[in-house]
Design a protein around this motif. Sequence first.
Motif, PDB file in Angstrom:
ATOM      1  N   CYS A   1       0.839  -1.216   0.000  1.00 34.98           N
ATOM      2  CA  CYS A   1       0.000   0.000   0.000  1.00 34.98           C
ATOM      3  C   CYS A   1       0.868   1.257   0.000  1.00 34.98           C
ATOM      4  CB  CYS A   1      -0.911  -0.011   1.233  1.00 34.98           C
ATOM      5  SG  CYS A   1      -1.822   1.524   1.452  1.00 34.98           S
TER       6      CYS A   1
ATOM      7  N   CYS B   1      -2.092   5.939  -1.269  1.00 37.22           N
ATOM      8  CA  CYS B   1      -2.494   6.890  -2.317  1.00 37.22           C
ATOM      9  C   CYS B   1      -3.910   7.415  -2.106  1.00 37.22           C
ATOM     10  CB  CYS B   1      -2.382   6.231  -3.692  1.00 37.22           C
ATOM     11  SG  CYS B   1      -3.641   4.959  -3.976  1.00 37.22           S
ATOM     12  N   GLN B   2      -4.686   6.731  -1.277  1.00 40.17           N
ATOM     13  CA  GLN B   2      -6.057   7.145  -0.920  1.00 40.17           C
ATOM     14  C   GLN B   2      -7.089   6.882  -2.019  1.00 40.17           C
ATOM     15  OE1 GLN B   2      -6.689   8.582   2.329  1.00 40.17           O
ATOM     16  NE2 GLN B   2      -4.577   8.097   2.742  1.00 40.17           N
TER      17      GLN B   2
ATOM     18  N   CYS C   1      -8.533   4.131  -2.601  1.00 41.03           N
ATOM     19  CA  CYS C   1      -9.592   3.335  -1.957  1.00 41.03           C
ATOM     20  C   CYS C   1     -10.519   4.230  -1.144  1.00 41.03           C
ATOM     21  CB  CYS C   1      -8.980   2.246  -1.075  1.00 41.03           C
ATOM     22  SG  CYS C   1      -7.769   2.842   0.113  1.00 41.03           S
TER      23      CYS C   1
ATOM     24  N   CYS D   1      -7.577  -0.222  -6.714  1.00 36.92           N
ATOM     25  CA  CYS D   1      -6.264  -0.069  -6.059  1.00 36.92           C
ATOM     26  C   CYS D   1      -5.128  -0.267  -7.066  1.00 36.92           C
ATOM     27  CB  CYS D   1      -6.124  -1.089  -4.922  1.00 36.92           C
ATOM     28  SG  CYS D   1      -4.472  -1.058  -4.192  1.00 36.92           S
TER      29      CYS D   1
HETATM   30  S1  SF4 Z   1      -5.834   2.283  -3.160  1.00 38.83           S
HETATM   31 FE1  SF4 Z   1      -5.764   2.170  -0.904  1.00 38.83          FE
HETATM   32  S2  SF4 Z   1      -4.826   0.149  -0.499  1.00 38.83           S
HETATM   33 FE2  SF4 Z   1      -4.387   0.640  -2.638  1.00 38.83          FE
HETATM   34  S3  SF4 Z   1      -2.371   1.618  -2.597  1.00 38.83           S
HETATM   35 FE3  SF4 Z   1      -3.914   3.251  -2.506  1.00 38.83          FE
HETATM   36  S4  SF4 Z   1      -4.209   3.640  -0.301  1.00 38.83           S
HETATM   37 FE4  SF4 Z   1      -3.177   1.667  -0.484  1.00 38.83          FE
END
Ligand code: SF4
Length: 158
Positions: A29, A32-33, A35, A84
């Motif tokens: 992870c 990156c936010q 999700c 993700c």
């Molecule tokens: S989408 Fe969520 S779980 Fe995936 S890398 Fe970004 S912060 Fe991490």
Amino acid sequence: MPDIDLGKTDPNFMRELTKRPGGERISACLTCQTCVASCPITEVNGTFNPARIIRMTLYGLREEVLGGDFIWLCTSCYACQERCPQGVRITEFMTQLKNMAVEAGYIPSGVKAQLDLVTGQGRIYPIDDFDNKKRNKIDLPSLPTSCDVVEKIFPKEG
Ligand code: SF4
Ligand code: SF4
């Protein structure tokens, strides 16, 4: 989020998670936010944050994660997992957290009540004579009030 007491963290928590289906890639992870931006629960409840739950797990905050109500807010919609960029299987990770919480004895009363109904009667909403009377009034047939295969699916000793 309150300060983290590193003396109370549990590195085995992350190791246990990474061995379970869905937990394998949580350490990839990037925070990156994506999700968080995809999550319909975060949209209505800003205290729910899947990226933060992953970070708390990586920090080894076992009690805070498994004992928290927030893991039960995830509806398993897969919006986060589909997007993700790191291939973190977030939805399945959340399911594993719920499984681990139950194994550790943390289960909200509402979920416990549903579990008891499913394992006892095979339904989330029980059917009783009162329900059947209402059904019969509008010419619908009665439904069985118990399910005899439930004991085979959920043996009492299990
Ligand atoms: S989408 Fe969520 S779980 Fe995936 S890398 Fe970004 S912060 Fe991490
Ligand atoms: S699966 Fe859970 S964490 Fe992911 S977007 Fe849906 S509700 Fe949010």
